[in-house]
Design a protein around this motif. Structure first.
Motif, PDB file in Angstrom:
ATOM      1  N   ARG A  39       0.835  -1.208   0.000  1.00 41.77           N
ATOM      2  CA  ARG A  39       0.000   0.000   0.000  1.00 41.77           C
ATOM      3  C   ARG A  39       0.864   1.250   0.000  1.00 41.77           C
ATOM      4  O   ARG A  39       0.527   2.256  -0.630  1.00 41.77           O
ATOM      5  CB  ARG A  39      -0.910   0.008   1.229  1.00 41.77           C
ATOM      6  N   ILE A  40       1.976   1.209   0.696  1.00 38.67           N
ATOM      7  CA  ILE A  40       2.882   2.360   0.727  1.00 38.67           C
ATOM      8  C   ILE A  40       3.427   2.637  -0.660  1.00 38.67           C
ATOM      9  O   ILE A  40       3.454   3.782  -1.127  1.00 38.67           O
ATOM     10  CB  ILE A  40       4.023   2.112   1.731  1.00 38.67           C
ATOM     11  N   VAL A  41       3.865   1.585  -1.344  1.00 39.38           N
ATOM     12  CA  VAL A  41       4.433   1.746  -2.687  1.00 39.38           C
ATOM     13  C   VAL A  41       3.372   2.236  -3.659  1.00 39.38           C
ATOM     14  O   VAL A  41       3.621   3.136  -4.479  1.00 39.38           O
ATOM     15  CB  VAL A  41       5.048   0.419  -3.172  1.00 39.38           C
ATOM     16  N   GLU A  42       2.172   1.679  -3.595  1.00 43.03           N
ATOM     17  CA  GLU A  42       1.095   2.109  -4.483  1.00 43.03           C
ATOM     18  C   GLU A  42       0.741   3.569  -4.251  1.00 43.03           C
ATOM     19  O   GLU A  42       0.496   4.323  -5.207  1.00 43.03           O
ATOM     20  CB  GLU A  42      -0.128   1.220  -4.292  1.00 43.03           C
ATOM     21  N   ALA A  43       0.717   3.986  -2.984  1.00 41.81           N
ATOM     22  CA  ALA A  43       0.425   5.386  -2.683  1.00 41.81           C
ATOM     23  C   ALA A  43       1.508   6.298  -3.231  1.00 41.81           C
ATOM     24  O   ALA A  43       1.223   7.383  -3.755  1.00 41.81           O
ATOM     25  CB  ALA A  43       0.287   5.575  -1.170  1.00 41.81           C
ATOM     26  N   ALA A  44       2.757   5.868  -3.146  1.00 44.33           N
ATOM     27  CA  ALA A  44       3.871   6.670  -3.669  1.00 44.33           C
ATOM     28  C   ALA A  44       3.767   6.809  -5.185  1.00 44.33           C
ATOM     29  O   ALA A  44       4.000   7.891  -5.744  1.00 44.33           O
ATOM     30  CB  ALA A  44       5.197   6.029  -3.280  1.00 44.33           C
ATOM     31  N   VAL A  45       3.405   5.725  -5.876  1.00 46.37           N
ATOM     32  CA  VAL A  45       3.239   5.774  -7.325  1.00 46.37           C
ATOM     33  C   VAL A  45       2.105   6.731  -7.692  1.00 46.37           C
ATOM     34  O   VAL A  45       2.223   7.525  -8.639  1.00 46.37           O
ATOM     35  CB  VAL A  45       2.967   4.366  -7.894  1.00 46.37           C
ATOM     36  N   ARG A  60       4.603  12.976   2.844  1.00 50.67           N
ATOM     37  CA  ARG A  60       3.449  13.070   1.933  1.00 50.67           C
ATOM     38  C   ARG A  60       2.730  11.732   1.822  1.00 50.67           C
ATOM     39  O   ARG A  60       1.487  11.673   1.815  1.00 50.67           O
ATOM     40  CB  ARG A  60       3.934  13.539   0.560  1.00 50.67           C
ATOM     41  N   ILE A  61       3.485  10.653   1.724  1.00 48.33           N
ATOM     42  CA  ILE A  61       2.874   9.326   1.614  1.00 48.33           C
ATOM     43  C   ILE A  61       2.105   8.982   2.888  1.00 48.33           C
ATOM     44  O   ILE A  61       1.001   8.422   2.835  1.00 48.33           O
ATOM     45  CB  ILE A  61       3.937   8.248   1.334  1.00 48.33           C
ATOM     46  N   ALA A  62       2.683   9.338   4.027  1.00 45.24           N
ATOM     47  CA  ALA A  62       1.992   9.080   5.299  1.00 45.24           C
ATOM     48  C   ALA A  62       0.667   9.831   5.350  1.00 45.24           C
ATOM     49  O   ALA A  62      -0.357   9.293   5.810  1.00 45.24           O
ATOM     50  CB  ALA A  62       2.888   9.495   6.459  1.00 45.24           C
ATOM     51  N   THR A  63       0.669  11.074   4.870  1.00 44.59           N
ATOM     52  CA  THR A  63      -0.565  11.860   4.836  1.00 44.59           C
ATOM     53  C   THR A  63      -1.600  11.206   3.939  1.00 44.59           C
ATOM     54  O   THR A  63      -2.784  11.130   4.285  1.00 44.59           O
ATOM     55  CB  THR A  63      -0.273  13.290   4.342  1.00 44.59           C
ATOM     56  N   GLU A  64      -1.165  10.726   2.779  1.00 46.42           N
ATOM     57  CA  GLU A  64      -2.076  10.064   1.852  1.00 46.42           C
ATOM     58  C   GLU A  64      -2.710   8.824   2.475  1.00 46.42           C
ATOM     59  O   GLU A  64      -3.867   8.504   2.203  1.00 46.42           O
ATOM     60  CB  GLU A  64      -1.334   9.668   0.569  1.00 46.42           C
ATOM     61  N   LEU A  65      -1.938   8.141   3.304  1.00 43.07           N
ATOM     62  CA  LEU A  65      -2.415   6.899   3.916  1.00 43.07           C
ATOM     63  C   LEU A  65      -3.094   7.138   5.257  1.00 43.07           C
ATOM     64  O   LEU A  65      -3.611   6.195   5.863  1.00 43.07           O
ATOM     65  CB  LEU A  65      -1.249   5.926   4.086  1.00 43.07           C
ATOM     66  N   MET A  70       6.409   8.154  11.005  1.00 44.08           N
ATOM     67  CA  MET A  70       7.262   7.149  11.619  1.00 44.08           C
ATOM     68  C   MET A  70       6.747   5.736  11.365  1.00 44.08           C
ATOM     69  O   MET A  70       7.532   4.787  11.347  1.00 44.08           O
ATOM     70  CB  MET A  70       7.392   7.402  13.117  1.00 44.08           C
ATOM     71  N   SER A  71       5.441   5.597  11.127  1.00 44.38           N
ATOM     72  CA  SER A  71       4.890   4.271  10.839  1.00 44.38           C
ATOM     73  C   SER A  71       5.451   3.715   9.543  1.00 44.38           C
ATOM     74  O   SER A  71       5.673   2.509   9.404  1.00 44.38           O
ATOM     75  CB  SER A  71       3.357   4.338  10.746  1.00 44.38           C
ATOM     76  N   LEU A  72       5.710   4.595   8.573  1.00 43.99           N
ATOM     77  CA  LEU A  72       6.232   4.150   7.286  1.00 43.99           C
ATOM     78  C   LEU A  72       7.641   3.601   7.427  1.00 43.99           C
ATOM     79  O   LEU A  72       8.030   2.667   6.711  1.00 43.99           O
ATOM     80  CB  LEU A  72       6.231   5.300   6.279  1.00 43.99           C
TER      81      LEU A  72
END
Length: 263
Positions: A39-45, A60-65, A70-72
Protein backbone atom coordinates in the motif's frame (compact mmCIF):
# COMPACT_ATOMS: atom_id res chain seq x y z
CA UNK A 1 7.82 17.45 -15.55
CA UNK A 2 9.80 18.50 -12.52
CA UNK A 3 13.44 19.38 -13.04
CA UNK A 4 16.23 17.29 -11.59
CA UNK A 5 16.99 13.61 -11.71
CA UNK A 6 16.62 10.87 -9.13
CA UNK A 7 18.87 7.82 -9.30
CA UNK A 8 17.90 4.19 -8.85
CA UNK A 9 20.03 2.32 -6.35
CA UNK A 10 20.58 5.44 -4.24
CA UNK A 11 19.33 3.78 -1.07
CA UNK A 12 20.65 0.86 0.97
CA UNK A 13 21.05 -1.77 -1.78
CA UNK A 14 20.94 -4.72 0.59
CA UNK A 15 17.80 -3.52 2.33
CA UNK A 16 16.15 -2.69 -0.98
CA UNK A 17 16.80 -6.21 -2.27
CA UNK A 18 15.34 -7.67 0.93
CA UNK A 19 12.18 -5.63 0.41
CA UNK A 20 11.90 -6.42 -3.29
CA UNK A 21 12.40 -10.15 -2.83
CA UNK A 22 10.68 -10.38 0.57
CA UNK A 23 13.69 -11.94 2.23
CA UNK A 24 14.15 -9.48 5.08
CA UNK A 25 12.59 -8.99 8.44
CA UNK A 26 8.89 -8.17 8.57
CA UNK A 27 7.87 -5.08 10.56
CA UNK A 28 5.72 -5.36 13.61
CA UNK A 29 2.19 -4.19 13.00
CA UNK A 30 1.99 -0.42 12.85
CA UNK A 31 -0.55 1.74 14.66
CA UNK A 32 -2.95 1.57 11.71
CA UNK A 33 -4.27 -1.92 10.88
CA UNK A 34 -3.87 -2.87 7.24
CA UNK A 35 -0.81 -0.75 6.51
CA UNK A 36 1.47 -2.78 4.25
CA UNK A 37 4.54 -2.21 2.12
CA UNK A 38 2.41 -2.79 -0.98
CA UNK A 39 0.00 0.00 0.00
CA UNK A 40 2.88 2.36 0.73
CA UNK A 41 4.43 1.75 -2.69
CA UNK A 42 1.09 2.11 -4.48
CA UNK A 43 0.43 5.39 -2.68
CA UNK A 44 3.87 6.67 -3.67
CA UNK A 45 3.24 5.77 -7.33
CA UNK A 46 -0.12 7.56 -7.24
CA UNK A 47 1.47 10.72 -5.81
CA UNK A 48 4.22 10.64 -8.44
CA UNK A 49 1.65 10.13 -11.20
CA UNK A 50 -0.45 13.08 -10.06
CA UNK A 51 2.13 15.59 -8.87
CA UNK A 52 5.55 14.45 -10.11
CA UNK A 53 8.42 12.64 -8.47
CA UNK A 54 9.45 15.71 -6.50
CA UNK A 55 6.21 15.50 -4.53
CA UNK A 56 7.06 12.04 -3.19
CA UNK A 57 8.25 12.14 0.40
CA UNK A 58 7.73 9.93 3.42
CA UNK A 59 5.64 12.67 5.03
CA UNK A 60 3.45 13.07 1.93
CA UNK A 61 2.87 9.33 1.61
CA UNK A 62 1.99 9.08 5.30
CA UNK A 63 -0.56 11.86 4.84
CA UNK A 64 -2.08 10.06 1.85
CA UNK A 65 -2.42 6.90 3.92
CA UNK A 66 -3.72 8.71 6.98
CA UNK A 67 -0.96 7.54 9.27
CA UNK A 68 2.11 8.93 11.01
CA UNK A 69 5.39 9.32 9.13
CA UNK A 70 7.26 7.15 11.62
CA UNK A 71 4.89 4.27 10.84
CA UNK A 72 6.23 4.15 7.29
CA UNK A 73 9.80 3.74 8.49
CA UNK A 74 8.78 0.40 9.98
CA UNK A 75 8.34 -0.81 6.40
CA UNK A 76 10.83 1.12 4.24
CA UNK A 77 14.01 2.96 5.34
CA UNK A 78 13.61 6.05 3.15
CA UNK A 79 12.89 7.59 -0.23
CA UNK A 80 15.89 5.96 -1.95
CA UNK A 81 14.64 2.46 -1.22
CA UNK A 82 11.04 3.52 -1.87
CA UNK A 83 11.96 4.75 -5.35
CA UNK A 84 13.37 1.35 -6.31
CA UNK A 85 10.22 -0.33 -5.05
CA UNK A 86 8.16 2.10 -7.15
CA UNK A 87 10.22 1.34 -10.24
CA UNK A 88 9.72 -2.39 -9.85
CA UNK A 89 6.03 -1.93 -9.10
CA UNK A 90 5.23 -0.11 -12.36
CA UNK A 91 7.26 -2.61 -14.41
CA UNK A 92 5.05 -5.58 -13.59
CA UNK A 93 4.51 -7.38 -16.91
CA UNK A 94 1.08 -8.15 -18.25
CA UNK A 95 -0.30 -11.59 -17.47
CA UNK A 96 -1.80 -11.84 -20.97
CA UNK A 97 0.60 -13.60 -23.38
CA UNK A 98 -1.16 -11.88 -26.31
CA UNK A 99 0.23 -8.55 -25.11
CA UNK A 100 3.60 -9.57 -26.57
CA UNK A 101 2.34 -10.14 -30.09
CA UNK A 102 1.37 -13.25 -32.04
CA UNK A 103 4.42 -15.40 -31.48
CA UNK A 104 7.46 -14.37 -33.50
CA UNK A 105 10.31 -12.20 -32.26
CA UNK A 106 9.37 -9.24 -34.45
CA UNK A 107 5.82 -9.00 -33.15
CA UNK A 108 7.14 -9.36 -29.60
CA UNK A 109 9.56 -6.45 -29.99
CA UNK A 110 6.90 -4.36 -31.72
CA UNK A 111 4.51 -4.97 -28.83
CA UNK A 112 7.31 -4.27 -26.34
CA UNK A 113 8.00 -0.89 -27.96
CA UNK A 114 4.39 0.21 -27.75
CA UNK A 115 3.92 -1.18 -24.23
CA UNK A 116 7.02 0.66 -23.03
CA UNK A 117 5.84 3.91 -24.62
CA UNK A 118 2.50 3.51 -22.87
CA UNK A 119 4.32 2.89 -19.58
CA UNK A 120 6.28 6.14 -19.86
CA UNK A 121 3.16 8.06 -20.79
CA UNK A 122 1.27 6.69 -17.78
CA UNK A 123 4.16 7.34 -15.41
CA UNK A 124 5.95 10.37 -16.83
CA UNK A 125 8.10 10.63 -13.69
CA UNK A 126 10.06 7.61 -14.97
CA UNK A 127 11.82 10.03 -17.32
CA UNK A 128 13.20 11.82 -14.26
CA UNK A 129 14.96 8.69 -12.97
CA UNK A 130 18.50 7.71 -13.88
CA UNK A 131 18.13 3.95 -14.31
CA UNK A 132 21.60 3.26 -15.69
CA UNK A 133 22.22 1.00 -12.66
CA UNK A 134 18.84 -0.48 -11.75
CA UNK A 135 18.11 -2.59 -8.71
CA UNK A 136 16.59 -5.73 -10.23
CA UNK A 137 13.45 -6.91 -8.55
CA UNK A 138 11.00 -9.68 -9.42
CA UNK A 139 8.82 -7.57 -11.72
CA UNK A 140 11.76 -6.33 -13.77
CA UNK A 141 13.18 -9.83 -14.13
CA UNK A 142 9.76 -11.33 -14.90
CA UNK A 143 9.37 -8.86 -17.75
CA UNK A 144 12.86 -9.51 -19.08
CA UNK A 145 12.33 -13.27 -18.87
CA UNK A 146 9.15 -13.07 -20.94
CA UNK A 147 10.74 -10.91 -23.63
CA UNK A 148 13.92 -13.00 -23.84
CA UNK A 149 11.87 -16.19 -24.14
CA UNK A 150 10.14 -14.72 -27.18
CA UNK A 151 13.22 -13.30 -28.92
CA UNK A 152 15.62 -16.19 -28.21
CA UNK A 153 14.77 -17.73 -31.62
CA UNK A 154 16.43 -14.73 -33.31
CA UNK A 155 19.63 -16.77 -33.04
CA UNK A 156 21.75 -13.92 -31.72
CA UNK A 157 24.36 -14.16 -28.99
CA UNK A 158 23.29 -13.51 -25.42
CA UNK A 159 24.91 -10.03 -25.27
CA UNK A 160 23.20 -9.19 -28.56
CA UNK A 161 19.80 -10.27 -27.24
CA UNK A 162 20.23 -8.00 -24.23
CA UNK A 163 21.38 -5.23 -26.56
CA UNK A 164 18.17 -5.62 -28.58
CA UNK A 165 16.11 -4.91 -25.45
CA UNK A 166 18.37 -1.95 -24.57
CA UNK A 167 18.00 -0.66 -28.14
CA UNK A 168 14.20 -0.73 -28.05
CA UNK A 169 14.10 0.91 -24.63
CA UNK A 170 16.52 3.63 -25.70
CA UNK A 171 14.43 4.44 -28.76
CA UNK A 172 11.22 4.50 -26.74
CA UNK A 173 12.68 6.73 -24.01
CA UNK A 174 13.63 9.34 -26.62
CA UNK A 175 10.19 9.25 -28.22
CA UNK A 176 8.41 9.31 -24.86
CA UNK A 177 10.46 12.29 -23.68
CA UNK A 178 9.51 14.22 -26.82
CA UNK A 179 5.81 13.43 -26.38
CA UNK A 180 5.82 14.30 -22.69
CA UNK A 181 7.67 17.56 -23.33
CA UNK A 182 5.14 18.47 -26.02
CA UNK A 183 2.26 17.97 -23.59
CA UNK A 184 4.10 19.94 -20.91
CA UNK A 185 4.81 22.80 -23.34
CA UNK A 186 1.13 22.97 -24.30
CA UNK A 187 0.07 22.98 -20.67
CA UNK A 188 2.56 25.62 -19.52
CA UNK A 189 2.15 27.96 -22.52
CA UNK A 190 -1.60 27.68 -22.91
CA UNK A 191 -1.09 27.25 -26.67
CA UNK A 192 -2.13 24.14 -28.54
CA UNK A 193 0.38 22.64 -30.95
CA UNK A 194 -1.62 24.03 -33.89
CA UNK A 195 -1.74 27.51 -32.34
CA UNK A 196 1.99 27.47 -31.67
CA UNK A 197 2.91 26.72 -35.27
CA UNK A 198 0.25 29.01 -36.68
CA UNK A 199 1.88 31.90 -34.81
CA UNK A 200 5.11 31.23 -36.74
CA UNK A 201 3.46 30.73 -40.11
CA UNK A 202 3.85 34.26 -41.59
CA UNK A 203 7.60 34.34 -40.92
CA UNK A 204 8.11 30.78 -42.16
CA UNK A 205 6.16 31.39 -45.36
CA UNK A 206 8.34 34.41 -46.10
CA UNK A 207 11.50 32.42 -45.34
CA UNK A 208 10.45 29.64 -47.73
CA UNK A 209 9.82 32.24 -50.45
CA UNK A 210 13.26 33.80 -50.06
CA UNK A 211 15.13 31.10 -51.98
CA UNK A 212 17.42 30.48 -49.02
CA UNK A 213 15.93 27.04 -48.34
CA UNK A 214 15.50 25.32 -51.72
CA UNK A 215 14.94 21.84 -50.28
CA UNK A 216 12.70 22.80 -47.37
CA UNK A 217 10.53 24.93 -49.65
CA UNK A 218 9.73 21.91 -51.86
CA UNK A 219 8.41 19.74 -49.04
CA UNK A 220 4.71 18.91 -49.10
CA UNK A 221 2.35 20.64 -46.69
CA UNK A 222 1.94 17.48 -44.64
CA UNK A 223 5.71 16.94 -44.18
CA UNK A 224 5.55 18.26 -40.63
CA UNK A 225 1.91 17.37 -40.03
CA UNK A 226 0.60 15.42 -37.07
CA UNK A 227 -0.89 12.69 -39.25
CA UNK A 228 2.39 10.83 -39.70
CA UNK A 229 3.25 8.30 -36.99
CA UNK A 230 6.95 9.00 -36.45
CA UNK A 231 7.17 6.54 -33.56
CA UNK A 232 5.80 3.62 -35.57
CA UNK A 233 7.94 4.49 -38.60
CA UNK A 234 11.13 4.53 -36.53
CA UNK A 235 10.24 1.35 -34.65
CA UNK A 236 9.57 -0.51 -37.90
CA UNK A 237 12.94 0.59 -39.32
CA UNK A 238 14.71 -0.75 -36.22
CA UNK A 239 12.90 -4.06 -36.68
CA UNK A 240 13.80 -4.08 -40.38
CA UNK A 241 17.46 -3.72 -39.47
CA UNK A 242 17.24 -6.56 -36.97
CA UNK A 243 15.48 -8.68 -39.61
CA UNK A 244 18.48 -8.24 -41.93
CA UNK A 245 20.84 -9.35 -39.15
CA UNK A 246 18.72 -12.35 -38.17
CA UNK A 247 18.40 -13.47 -41.80
CA UNK A 248 22.17 -13.18 -42.32
CA UNK A 249 22.91 -15.17 -39.17
CA UNK A 250 20.52 -17.93 -40.17
CA UNK A 251 22.01 -18.11 -43.66
CA UNK A 252 25.51 -18.33 -42.17
CA UNK A 253 24.41 -21.05 -39.76
CA UNK A 254 22.73 -23.03 -42.54
CA UNK A 255 25.83 -22.69 -44.70
CA UNK A 256 28.18 -23.90 -41.97
CA UNK A 257 25.90 -26.86 -41.26
CA UNK A 258 25.66 -27.91 -44.89
CA UNK A 259 27.76 -30.93 -45.95
CA UNK A 260 30.86 -30.12 -47.94
CA UNK A 261 30.32 -30.57 -51.67
CA UNK A 262 32.88 -32.47 -53.76
CA UNK A 263 35.01 -30.35 -56.08
Amino acid sequence: MASGTETSGSGDIGRTLELLWDTGRRPSRGPRPGLTLERIVEAAVEVADRYGLGAVSMRRIATELGTGTMSLYRYVPGKGELLDLMLDRVQRPSEDPADLGDGDWRSALHALGHATLALYRRHTWLLEVNQSRPILGPAALDGMEKVLARIKPMGLTDPELVSVIVMIDGYVVGAARTQVYEREAERSSGLTDAEFWRAQEPVLVEAMSSGRYPVLSTLSEDAFGTGFDHFEFGLQRILDGLEVLVTARRAAADGSAAPEQPA
